[in-house]
Design an enzyme around this catalytic site. Structure first.
Site, PDB file in Angstrom:
ATOM      1  N   CYS A  30     -16.941  42.201   4.233  1.00 39.86           N
ATOM      2  CA  CYS A  30     -18.163  41.933   4.989  1.00 39.86           C
ATOM      3  C   CYS A  30     -19.382  42.041   4.061  1.00 39.86           C
ATOM      4  O   CYS A  30     -19.554  41.214   3.186  1.00 39.86           O
ATOM      5  CB  CYS A  30     -18.246  42.882   6.182  1.00 39.86           C
ATOM      6  SG  CYS A  30     -19.365  42.304   7.496  1.00 39.86           S
ATOM      7  N   HIS A  44     -12.526  42.712   8.708  1.00 38.79           N
ATOM      8  CA  HIS A  44     -12.401  44.110   8.294  1.00 38.79           C
ATOM      9  C   HIS A  44     -10.955  44.604   8.356  1.00 38.79           C
ATOM     10  O   HIS A  44     -10.517  45.109   9.397  1.00 38.79           O
ATOM     11  CB  HIS A  44     -13.254  45.002   9.192  1.00 38.79           C
ATOM     12  CG  HIS A  44     -14.717  44.860   9.004  1.00 38.79           C
ATOM     13  ND1 HIS A  44     -15.454  45.730   8.226  1.00 38.79           N
ATOM     14  CD2 HIS A  44     -15.597  43.951   9.493  1.00 38.79           C
ATOM     15  CE1 HIS A  44     -16.728  45.356   8.246  1.00 38.79           C
ATOM     16  NE2 HIS A  44     -16.837  44.284   9.006  1.00 38.79           N
ATOM     17  N   GLU A  64      -9.778  47.266   7.077  1.00 37.93           N
ATOM     18  CA  GLU A  64      -9.776  48.725   7.237  1.00 37.93           C
ATOM     19  C   GLU A  64      -9.906  49.144   8.696  1.00 37.93           C
ATOM     20  O   GLU A  64      -9.654  50.306   9.047  1.00 37.93           O
ATOM     21  CB  GLU A  64     -10.893  49.355   6.391  1.00 37.93           C
ATOM     22  CG  GLU A  64     -12.298  49.266   6.963  1.00 37.93           C
ATOM     23  CD  GLU A  64     -12.962  47.899   6.825  1.00 37.93           C
ATOM     24  OE1 GLU A  64     -14.132  47.774   7.216  1.00 37.93           O
ATOM     25  OE2 GLU A  64     -12.307  46.969   6.323  1.00 37.93           O
TER      26      GLU A  64
END
Length: 228
Positions: free
Chosen positions: A86, A195, A197
């Site tokens: 991002c 994302h 994560e």
């Protein structure tokens, strides 16, 4: 394996990244403040999402001049894996480690929701744990994730298999050629808007992102195996 999570003023996904490495991958990880200038003790560098320096001027444009970025560039030149997610992707674009630029989403709105991605290239240190053309679910959270590049750059990315992820089904932001993630020529710097994560456990709605970090670890272990 030791990971560095770079923290800029305005980063807000650094904790997610730290959790993914420490609690889900089970590896060593440290926060590294933007004022530092040495990353030699780390094996992989992670640039998280957020709003570095408030996204003033352009997303990632000020962070690119932080002290730590010289060390990030050096780590990339040494072949260490560098992942920008991002805002981290935006910083990599601004630093010249990856080609192209980001525009505002086509609908001019901030979007935060799961999206489907196609694994376009599973022959990288970041994606070897996936199947070629596998469809995975990973969330997005951005207002300026509309990837843009000139036609010559797009041709080069496509011909050299440097497009790693594409949006599948619906393109949420208008990115050129549905691009969600690209890699550098050497293959050790990946930038992506979604994302991973935030998709490392089924409790989060998806564990599809964990394979990305597992792929990095697997590649590192293969390169550092001790033979007798």
């Amino acid at each position: 394996m030791r990971f560095a999570v770079i923290v800029f003023p305005g980063s807000n996904c650094d904790i997610d990244m730290y959790h993914a490495i420490k609690d889900e991958l089970g590896e060593e990880v440290e926060y590294v403040w933007h004022t530092e200038s040495d990353l030699s003790r780390f094996d992989a560098i992670l640039l998280p999402g957020g709003f570095s320096y408030g996204d003033y001027l352009r997303c990632g444009a000020i962070a690119r001049f932080s002290n730590i970025m010289e060390a990030v560039i050096q780590a990339a030149e040494e072949g260490k894996p560098v992942l920008g997610v991002c805002n981290g992707f935006q910083v990599l674009l601004e630093s010249g480690l990856l080609p192209g630029a980001m525009k505002r989403n086509n609908n001019l709105k901030f979007m935060c929701r799961p999206v489907d991605l196609e694994v376009v290239n599973n022959n990288t240190m970041f994606t070897s744990g996936y199947e070629q053309s596998e469809i995975i679910s990973v969330p997005i959270a951005h207002g300026e994730g509309n990837y843009e590049c000139d036609d010559e750059t797009l041709k080069e990315l496509e011909e050299n298999n440097r497009i790693v992820f594409r949006y599948h089904g619906t393109n949420p932001n208008g990115s050129k050629a549905d691009i969600a993630g690209i890699i550098n020529e050497k293959g050790n710097v990946l930038g992506m808007m979604p994302h991973p994560e935030r998709a490392v456990d089924e409790l989060l709605g998806s564990a599809d992102g964990l394979k990305l970090f597992q792929s990095i670890l697997k590649k590192w272990r293969e390169a550092h195996v001790v033979t007798s």
